[in-house]
Design a protein around this motif. Structure first.
Motif, mmCIF file in Angstrom:
data_model
loop_
_atom_site.group_PDB
_atom_site.id
_atom_site.type_symbol
_atom_site.label_atom_id
_atom_site.label_comp_id
_atom_site.label_asym_id
_atom_site.label_seq_id
_atom_site.Cartn_x
_atom_site.Cartn_y
_atom_site.Cartn_z
ATOM 1 N N THR A 1 28.339 5.733 -0.301
ATOM 2 C CA THR A 1 29.198 4.697 0.277
ATOM 3 C C THR A 1 28.567 4.108 1.528
ATOM 4 O O THR A 1 29.082 3.150 2.087
ATOM 5 N N ALA A 2 27.432 4.691 1.967
ATOM 6 C CA ALA A 2 26.720 4.124 3.118
ATOM 7 C C ALA A 2 26.215 2.740 2.719
ATOM 8 O O ALA A 2 25.725 2.545 1.608
ATOM 9 N N ASP B 1 16.949 -0.579 3.107
ATOM 10 C CA ASP B 1 17.398 0.429 4.065
ATOM 11 C C ASP B 1 18.891 0.687 3.929
ATOM 12 O O ASP B 1 19.697 -0.251 3.943
ATOM 13 N N VAL B 2 19.240 1.970 3.824
ATOM 14 C CA VAL B 2 20.636 2.401 3.721
ATOM 15 C C VAL B 2 20.814 3.596 4.656
ATOM 16 O O VAL B 2 20.890 4.749 4.209
ATOM 17 N N PRO B 3 20.871 3.332 5.975
ATOM 18 C CA PRO B 3 21.045 4.450 6.919
ATOM 19 C C PRO B 3 22.340 5.211 6.632
ATOM 20 O O PRO B 3 23.369 4.604 6.352
ATOM 21 N N GLY B 4 22.240 6.515 6.660
ATOM 22 C CA GLY B 4 23.424 7.333 6.409
ATOM 23 C C GLY B 4 23.581 7.749 4.962
ATOM 24 O O GLY B 4 24.520 8.462 4.617
ATOM 25 N N ALA B 5 22.675 7.313 4.086
ATOM 26 C CA ALA B 5 22.772 7.698 2.676
ATOM 27 C C ALA B 5 22.591 9.195 2.515
ATOM 28 O O ALA B 5 23.162 9.805 1.628
ATOM 29 N N THR C 1 15.052 9.491 1.871
ATOM 30 C CA THR C 1 16.282 9.595 2.635
ATOM 31 C C THR C 1 16.523 8.260 3.320
ATOM 32 O O THR C 1 15.648 7.744 3.997
ATOM 33 N N ASP C 2 17.647 7.677 3.096
ATOM 34 C CA ASP C 2 18.081 6.436 3.746
ATOM 35 C C ASP C 2 17.351 5.179 3.280
ATOM 36 O O ASP C 2 17.462 4.142 3.936
ATOM 37 N N ARG C 3 16.622 5.223 2.161
ATOM 38 C CA ARG C 3 15.984 3.987 1.675
ATOM 39 C C ARG C 3 15.489 4.150 0.250
ATOM 40 O O ARG C 3 15.216 5.252 -0.209
ATOM 41 N N VAL C 4 15.368 2.994 -0.414
ATOM 42 C CA VAL C 4 14.724 2.915 -1.718
ATOM 43 C C VAL C 4 13.533 1.986 -1.543
ATOM 44 O O VAL C 4 13.645 0.924 -0.933
ATOM 45 N N VAL C 5 12.385 2.396 -2.076
ATOM 46 C CA VAL C 5 11.150 1.637 -1.939
ATOM 47 C C VAL C 5 10.683 1.212 -3.325
ATOM 48 O O VAL C 5 10.626 2.033 -4.243
ATOM 49 N N VAL C 6 10.351 -0.072 -3.472
ATOM 50 C CA VAL C 6 9.812 -0.596 -4.724
ATOM 51 C C VAL C 6 8.413 -1.129 -4.438
ATOM 52 O O VAL C 6 8.253 -2.046 -3.626
ATOM 53 N N ASP C 7 7.409 -0.540 -5.078
ATOM 54 C CA ASP C 7 6.026 -0.984 -4.953
ATOM 55 C C ASP C 7 5.625 -1.654 -6.257
ATOM 56 O O ASP C 7 5.804 -1.073 -7.334
#
Length: 185
Positions: A46-47, A66-70, A170-176
């Protein structure tokens, strides 16, 4: 100085440039095996999403959500190539430039779940705020599709259907997205 000694000195003088070129080529050896099939994880949070940014690397272009608090429970995502990007909820077609389109979904809202106030300034159908793709080898366009029922949807236009990977941190998803195919498809 003898002719043989002069040749050895000239050869030694040339060696560092060749060694540097070899070291540079080795340092930028690009990874293989990412493939271009859909990649998913079913975790949810829900972050809220607070930022989407991009970066250039030697072998790939990168998008970071960026999803701080995930937290460490994981952050769900779905990334896949699509023929067209359609906005969740409305079904509205969102044009995305490039030779291929990656639909990037993150299982996090772009709004505060308590108040409904936006946490990310994206506007449906518009390019991502603050993202300038000048000088990118693979990325061509970005479009914010919206945030619906706790998921945020983004269109990423790329030069062609190229291999990609997704990193769940933690707190992010990265797409390369790779600049080229460098191995078996």
């Amino acid at each position: 100085m003898t002719l043989a000694l002069m040749g050895a000195v000239v050869g030694m003088a040339a060696a560092p440039a060749d060694a540097t070129a070899l070291t540079t080529a080795q340092a930028t050896a690009c990874p293989t095996g990412w493939g271009s099939l859909a990649k998913t994880d079913d975790s949810a949070t829900t972050a809220p999403v607070t930022d989407i940014r991009t970066g250039r690397h030697a072998c790939y272009d990168r998008m970071v959500i960026d999803v701080p608090g995930a937290g460490s429970n994981g952050l769900g995502y779905s990334v896949r190539y699509v023929d067209h990007l359609y906005q969740d909820g409305s079904g509205r077609l969102i044009p995305v430039g490039g030779g291929a389109v990656l639909e990037v979904r993150v299982a996090a809202p772009a709004y505060d779940p308590e108040t409904g106030a936006p946490t990310y300034p994206g506007r449906a159908g518009r390019p991502l705020p603050g993202v300038d793709l000048t000088g990118y080898r693979t990325f061509r366009d970005t479009r914010f599709a919206g945030s619906f029922e706790g998921e945020t949807q983004v269109g990423l236009g790329v030069r062609a259907r190229l291999p990609f990977r997704v990193l769940q941190l933690t707190d992010r998803v990265v797409v390369d997205v790779a600049h080229n195919w460098t191995g078996a498809r």
